[in-house]
Design a protein around this motif. Sequence first.
Motif, PDB file in Angstrom:
ATOM      1  N   LYS A   1      50.353   6.289  57.102  1.00  0.00           N
ATOM      2  CA  LYS A   1      49.553   5.205  57.666  1.00  0.00           C
ATOM      3  C   LYS A   1      50.032   3.857  57.153  1.00  0.00           C
ATOM      4  O   LYS A   1      50.043   2.862  57.890  1.00  0.00           O
ATOM      5  N   LEU A   2      50.406   3.796  55.880  1.00  0.00           N
ATOM      6  CA  LEU A   2      50.897   2.538  55.316  1.00  0.00           C
ATOM      7  C   LEU A   2      52.201   2.115  55.978  1.00  0.00           C
ATOM      8  O   LEU A   2      52.402   0.925  56.272  1.00  0.00           O
ATOM      9  N   PHE A   3      53.092   3.071  56.232  1.00  0.00           N
ATOM     10  CA  PHE A   3      54.394   2.760  56.828  1.00  0.00           C
ATOM     11  C   PHE A   3      54.349   2.767  58.360  1.00  0.00           C
ATOM     12  O   PHE A   3      55.333   2.394  58.999  1.00  0.00           O
ATOM     13  N   GLY A   4      53.229   3.199  58.925  1.00  0.00           N
ATOM     14  CA  GLY A   4      53.114   3.217  60.373  1.00  0.00           C
ATOM     15  C   GLY A   4      54.006   4.237  61.050  1.00  0.00           C
ATOM     16  O   GLY A   4      54.543   3.979  62.134  1.00  0.00           O
ATOM     17  N   VAL A   5      54.172   5.401  60.411  1.00  0.00           N
ATOM     18  CA  VAL A   5      55.037   6.440  60.972  1.00  0.00           C
ATOM     19  C   VAL A   5      54.197   7.686  61.256  1.00  0.00           C
ATOM     20  O   VAL A   5      53.009   7.756  60.910  1.00  0.00           O
TER      21      VAL A   5
ATOM     22  N   PHE B   1      57.148  12.910  56.433  1.00  0.00           N
ATOM     23  CA  PHE B   1      57.165  11.475  56.135  1.00  0.00           C
ATOM     24  C   PHE B   1      58.590  10.972  55.896  1.00  0.00           C
ATOM     25  O   PHE B   1      59.010   9.959  56.459  1.00  0.00           O
ATOM     26  N   PHE B   2      59.344  11.668  55.074  1.00  0.00           N
ATOM     27  CA  PHE B   2      60.698  11.211  54.748  1.00  0.00           C
ATOM     28  C   PHE B   2      61.632  11.326  55.950  1.00  0.00           C
ATOM     29  O   PHE B   2      62.584  10.546  56.078  1.00  0.00           O
ATOM     30  N   ARG B   3      61.375  12.274  56.850  1.00  0.00           N
ATOM     31  CA  ARG B   3      62.216  12.401  58.037  1.00  0.00           C
ATOM     32  C   ARG B   3      61.944  11.296  59.054  1.00  0.00           C
ATOM     33  O   ARG B   3      62.790  11.017  59.906  1.00  0.00           O
ATOM     34  N   HIS B   4      60.758  10.662  58.967  1.00  0.00           N
ATOM     35  CA  HIS B   4      60.404   9.602  59.909  1.00  0.00           C
ATOM     36  C   HIS B   4      60.304   8.226  59.256  1.00  0.00           C
ATOM     37  O   HIS B   4      59.870   7.273  59.910  1.00  0.00           O
ATOM     38  N   VAL B   5      60.663   8.132  57.978  1.00  0.00           N
ATOM     39  CA  VAL B   5      60.512   6.857  57.291  1.00  0.00           C
ATOM     40  C   VAL B   5      61.404   5.775  57.904  1.00  0.00           C
ATOM     41  O   VAL B   5      61.135   4.582  57.789  1.00  0.00           O
ATOM     42  N   GLY B   6      62.493   6.201  58.577  1.00  0.00           N
ATOM     43  CA  GLY B   6      63.351   5.231  59.249  1.00  0.00           C
ATOM     44  C   GLY B   6      62.681   4.557  60.432  1.00  0.00           C
ATOM     45  O   GLY B   6      63.176   3.537  60.925  1.00  0.00           O
ATOM     46  N   GLU B   7      61.552   5.110  60.884  1.00  0.00           N
ATOM     47  CA  GLU B   7      60.816   4.527  62.006  1.00  0.00           C
ATOM     48  C   GLU B   7      59.686   3.610  61.536  1.00  0.00           C
ATOM     49  O   GLU B   7      58.750   3.327  62.284  1.00  0.00           O
ATOM     50  N   THR B   8      59.771   3.155  60.295  1.00  0.00           N
ATOM     51  CA  THR B   8      58.705   2.336  59.705  1.00  0.00           C
ATOM     52  C   THR B   8      58.378   1.128  60.567  1.00  0.00           C
ATOM     53  O   THR B   8      59.277   0.417  61.043  1.00  0.00           O
ATOM     54  N   ASN B   9      57.079   0.901  60.758  1.00  0.00           N
ATOM     55  CA  ASN B   9      56.602  -0.277  61.479  1.00  0.00           C
ATOM     56  C   ASN B   9      56.481  -1.422  60.477  1.00  0.00           C
ATOM     57  O   ASN B   9      55.663  -1.363  59.550  1.00  0.00           O
ATOM     58  N   ALA B  10      57.289  -2.456  60.647  1.00  0.00           N
ATOM     59  CA  ALA B  10      57.332  -3.554  59.681  1.00  0.00           C
ATOM     60  C   ALA B  10      55.985  -4.257  59.571  1.00  0.00           C
ATOM     61  O   ALA B  10      55.563  -4.636  58.470  1.00  0.00           O
TER      62      ALA B  10
ATOM     63  N   LEU C   1      51.377  -5.664  56.293  1.00  0.00           N
ATOM     64  CA  LEU C   1      49.931  -5.859  56.199  1.00  0.00           C
ATOM     65  C   LEU C   1      49.346  -5.042  55.055  1.00  0.00           C
ATOM     66  O   LEU C   1      48.536  -5.537  54.260  1.00  0.00           O
ATOM     67  N   GLY C   2      49.762  -3.784  54.943  1.00  0.00           N
ATOM     68  CA  GLY C   2      49.259  -2.935  53.871  1.00  0.00           C
ATOM     69  C   GLY C   2      49.694  -3.415  52.500  1.00  0.00           C
ATOM     70  O   GLY C   2      48.895  -3.445  51.557  1.00  0.00           O
TER      71      GLY C   2
ATOM     72  N   VAL D   1      50.314  -1.760  65.022  1.00  0.00           N
ATOM     73  CA  VAL D   1      49.394  -1.417  63.933  1.00  0.00           C
ATOM     74  C   VAL D   1      48.192  -0.703  64.529  1.00  0.00           C
ATOM     75  O   VAL D   1      47.506  -1.246  65.401  1.00  0.00           O
ATOM     76  N   LYS D   2      47.927   0.501  64.062  1.00  0.00           N
ATOM     77  CA  LYS D   2      46.819   1.285  64.591  1.00  0.00           C
ATOM     78  C   LYS D   2      45.501   0.772  64.030  1.00  0.00           C
ATOM     79  O   LYS D   2      45.330   0.662  62.816  1.00  0.00           O
ATOM     80  N   LEU D   3      44.571   0.436  64.921  1.00  0.00           N
ATOM     81  CA  LEU D   3      43.255  -0.069  64.524  1.00  0.00           C
ATOM     82  C   LEU D   3      42.197   1.017  64.702  1.00  0.00           C
ATOM     83  O   LEU D   3      42.380   1.964  65.473  1.00  0.00           O
ATOM     84  N   LEU D   4      41.096   0.851  63.988  1.00  0.00           N
ATOM     85  CA  LEU D   4      40.034   1.847  64.034  1.00  0.00           C
ATOM     86  C   LEU D   4      39.379   1.909  65.403  1.00  0.00           C
ATOM     87  O   LEU D   4      39.057   2.983  65.908  1.00  0.00           O
ATOM     88  N   GLY D   5      39.164   0.763  66.010  1.00  0.00           N
ATOM     89  CA  GLY D   5      38.480   0.732  67.295  1.00  0.00           C
ATOM     90  C   GLY D   5      36.974   0.648  67.124  1.00  0.00           C
ATOM     91  O   GLY D   5      36.463   0.428  66.028  1.00  0.00           O
TER      92      GLY D   5
END
Length: 329
Positions: free
Chosen positions: A167-171, A185-194, A199-200, A241-245
């Motif tokens: 959630k922190l990295f947005g992956v 997580f480590f396999r998708h860490v390259g897709e991190t949402n800046a 923000l985190g 960035v995923k929001l709660l809604g």
Amino acid sequence: MNPPAASDEAPARPRQWRGMIQAAYWLWSYKPQWFRSDLAAGVTLAAYVLPAALGDASLAGLPPQAGLYACLYGGLVFWLFCSSRHTAISVTSAISLLIGSSLGSMAGGDPARFGAMAACTALLTATIAFLAWLARAGSVVNFVSETVLIGFKAGVALQLASTQLPKLFGVKGGHGNFWERMDVFFRHVGETNASSLMLGCAALGLLILGKKLLPNKPVALFVVIGGIAAASFVDFGAHGVKLLGEVPRGLPIPSLPAVHWDDLGDLLPLALACFLLGAVETAAIGQMFAEKHGYRLDSNQEFLALAGANLPQGSAMAFQSVAACRNRS
């Protein structure tokens, strides 16, 4: 022997009830000048607890409003019975992870059944705590080794990190045990949402700096307010960035969970584990404040407070599970 007079019996009942309701002792000595500081502490605690409750609800596999109801109903009851004057009740990451990991396979992927079983677990925990209070088993918490608690908390920290880092990295987040989630997580860490990461990290940085530079100040409150203000001016959703809604409004009506009798045997060990975790953590924190402020903590009385806090929580969650079942039908 002559029976006691009515005037001799009358004072016994109020003293008995006042012994159960600990707030009856200290409310009479409450000083108005304390209210300002208590109000600031309450607002700060709410600013910290409410976002944490939303996150802990997701750890437990429950909708976000379940965490809010747990804080609200539990907080309204716990303070009446607990002997500690500085302890607040809330959901915890350890118990949330325990609920989520234990009920996932039992519910069979049915959200309504999952909610009902979680509600039943809370009611069973309240029953166990009440029976422990009747048996005056408060000394049982003293037999839990501190080494065991440290090991357990270390495991909870790792488990929590594996669920929150995505959630922190947005992956993409994974399922299963700690190693499976960290592998995903480590396999998708390259897709991190800046945007999500910045923000985190900004919120974490402000909390850490505030703790060092502004001790005893409601830094968490300022961070929460700042986050809400930023989200109202910036469309974080457009930046990935995923929001709660929107969270459903209104208060649930207490009810009983729709579970089978056969489920009680499966839920009883889980409820016992939740009771032990809650009792040990409550006693440890309460004892720390009691020694600091010079009063006595009654560990047995904390069992009654835990029972009172879990009872309305379980009833509220049961209503939510019934409503979800009706919506599915």
